[in-house]
Design a protein around this motif. Structure first.
Motif, PDB file in Angstrom:
ATOM      1  N   VAL A 270       0.764  -1.381   0.021  1.00 37.38           N
ATOM      2  CA  VAL A 270       0.177  -0.018  -0.207  1.00 37.38           C
ATOM      3  C   VAL A 270       0.814   1.163   0.080  1.00 37.38           C
ATOM      4  O   VAL A 270       1.461   1.636   1.019  1.00 37.38           O
ATOM      5  CB  VAL A 270      -1.030   0.003   1.208  1.00 37.38           C
ATOM      6  N   LEU A 271       0.827   1.857  -1.115  1.00 32.57           N
ATOM      7  CA  LEU A 271       1.895   3.034  -1.328  1.00 32.57           C
ATOM      8  C   LEU A 271       1.263   4.112  -0.515  1.00 32.57           C
ATOM      9  O   LEU A 271       0.191   4.552  -0.491  1.00 32.57           O
ATOM     10  CB  LEU A 271       2.188   3.335  -2.815  1.00 32.57           C
ATOM     11  N   GLY A 272       2.247   4.872  -0.074  1.00 32.21           N
ATOM     12  CA  GLY A 272       1.692   6.296   0.629  1.00 32.21           C
ATOM     13  C   GLY A 272       3.160   6.848   1.363  1.00 32.21           C
ATOM     14  O   GLY A 272       3.778   6.248   1.950  1.00 32.21           O
ATOM     15  N   ASP A 273       3.004   8.199   1.502  1.00 39.32           N
ATOM     16  CA  ASP A 273       4.089   8.876   2.169  1.00 39.32           C
ATOM     17  C   ASP A 273       3.931   8.504   3.862  1.00 39.32           C
ATOM     18  O   ASP A 273       2.741   8.725   4.251  1.00 39.32           O
ATOM     19  CB  ASP A 273       4.137  10.255   1.903  1.00 39.32           C
TER      20      ASP A 273
ATOM     21  N   ALA B 289       6.553   2.588  -9.542  1.00 39.50           N
ATOM     22  CA  ALA B 289       6.106   1.071  -9.812  1.00 39.50           C
ATOM     23  C   ALA B 289       4.833   0.661  -9.528  1.00 39.50           C
ATOM     24  O   ALA B 289       4.054   1.278  -8.467  1.00 39.50           O
ATOM     25  CB  ALA B 289       7.122   0.132  -9.036  1.00 39.50           C
ATOM     26  N   ASP B 290       4.219  -0.317 -10.149  1.00 42.85           N
ATOM     27  CA  ASP B 290       3.114  -0.918  -9.957  1.00 42.85           C
ATOM     28  C   ASP B 290       3.221  -1.789  -8.736  1.00 42.85           C
ATOM     29  O   ASP B 290       3.960  -2.644  -8.470  1.00 42.85           O
ATOM     30  CB  ASP B 290       2.813  -2.058 -11.195  1.00 42.85           C
ATOM     31  N   PRO B 291       2.354  -1.252  -7.586  1.00 43.27           N
ATOM     32  CA  PRO B 291       2.368  -1.974  -6.290  1.00 43.27           C
ATOM     33  C   PRO B 291       1.966  -3.466  -6.022  1.00 43.27           C
ATOM     34  O   PRO B 291       2.470  -4.313  -5.350  1.00 43.27           O
ATOM     35  CB  PRO B 291       1.553  -1.172  -5.294  1.00 43.27           C
TER      36      PRO B 291
ATOM     37  N   LEU C 265       9.072   0.056 -15.077  1.00 40.63           N
ATOM     38  CA  LEU C 265       9.387   0.954 -14.214  1.00 40.63           C
ATOM     39  C   LEU C 265       8.586   2.275 -14.811  1.00 40.63           C
ATOM     40  O   LEU C 265       8.729   2.602 -16.003  1.00 40.63           O
ATOM     41  CB  LEU C 265      11.001   1.297 -14.100  1.00 40.63           C
ATOM     42  N   MET C 266       8.227   3.239 -14.210  1.00 39.60           N
ATOM     43  CA  MET C 266       7.623   4.407 -14.543  1.00 39.60           C
ATOM     44  C   MET C 266       8.025   5.695 -13.999  1.00 39.60           C
ATOM     45  O   MET C 266       8.804   5.556 -13.296  1.00 39.60           O
ATOM     46  CB  MET C 266       6.093   4.242 -14.072  1.00 39.60           C
ATOM     47  N   ASN C 267       7.800   6.767 -14.601  1.00 35.44           N
ATOM     48  CA  ASN C 267       8.287   7.996 -14.282  1.00 35.44           C
ATOM     49  C   ASN C 267       7.522   8.544 -12.920  1.00 35.44           C
ATOM     50  O   ASN C 267       6.443   8.134 -12.613  1.00 35.44           O
ATOM     51  CB  ASN C 267       7.958   9.167 -15.393  1.00 35.44           C
TER      52      ASN C 267
END
Length: 221
Positions: free
Chosen positions: A54-57, A146-148, A164-166
């Motif tokens: 789960v991506l997040g700062d 990146a795709d999580p 990989l993505m920008n």
């Protein structure tokens, strides 16, 4: 096995996997740069579920160290481990024994010029990840998105087999990112999952007794 038992087993397994994910998150609540995980449906997995990042700062901790770098936005530093790229959010970097910018575990940080040999004295890193020594540009840190769903957790970061993505966030120097796990939210989720698992167990027990009664009555006939 009846369809009812199969449905109950799937529900109970989903609760167990969810509880395991919460436990993993809580165990890493003090791990710098850690990104939480959750259990999601995965028809390719043997149990029908898998963990997804789960991506997040996470919150920042100011350190004042020039080699402590934190990311804002869903991105990852790229480091080299044994010739293979590894993605990480843990940006508490050091100068290794040969003078290169590296993780505390010894993986060298990747830039647009390869591994970065640090000059004597401090460096400045701007929000785009460009490393400067005074007015001299040294290199730009390789930071990617990146795709999580394709991140595979390993010690100190993630292996990644996708494209990989920008990245469109920013780098903050002089700070480290803490875990993005919300302790209160994880506690609430654990309570909900535990109660649901207990409810499913009660239904299994009732269904089992119902089957037992039905079988005994068939025997009486």
């Amino acid at each position: 096995m009846s369809d009812t038992i199969q449905a109950l087993a799937r529900a109970l397994n989903a609760d167990i996997q969810g509880i395991n994910a919460v436990s993993h998150n809580v165990a890493n609540i003090n791990t710098p740069g850690y990104q939480g995980v959750r259990a999601v449906a995965d028809f390719g997995a043997s149990v029908g579920l898998s963990r997804q990042v789960v991506l997040g700062d996470g919150p920042l901790r100011s350190t004042g160290r020039s080699l402590d770098l934190a990311l804002r936005g869903d991105g990852f530093f790229v480091v080299d481990r044994g010739g293979q790229p590894l993605l990480t959010r843990a940006g508490s970097f050091v100068r290794d024994t040969e003078g290169y910018l590296a993780t505390r575990g010894g993986d060298r940080v990747v830039t647009d010029g390869g591994a970065l040999l640090l000059p004597d004295g401090g460096v400045r890193v701007d929000e785009q990840g460009v490393v400067w020594s005074g007015d001299q540009r040294l290199a730009q840190l390789t930071v990617v998105a990146a795709d999580p769903g394709r991140l595979q957790a390993v010690e100190g970061g993630y292996r990644y087999d996708g494209e990989l993505m920008n990245w469109s966030g920013r780098v903050q120097q002089g700070a480290t990112e803490q875990s993005n796990v919300d302790a209160a939210a994880q506690t609430l989720q654990l309570i909900e999952l535990t109660r649901h698992a207990e409810s499913v167990q009660r239904v299994v027990s009732i269904y089992d007794r119902t089957l037992d009664v039905g079988i005994n009555r068939i025997g009486d006939n």
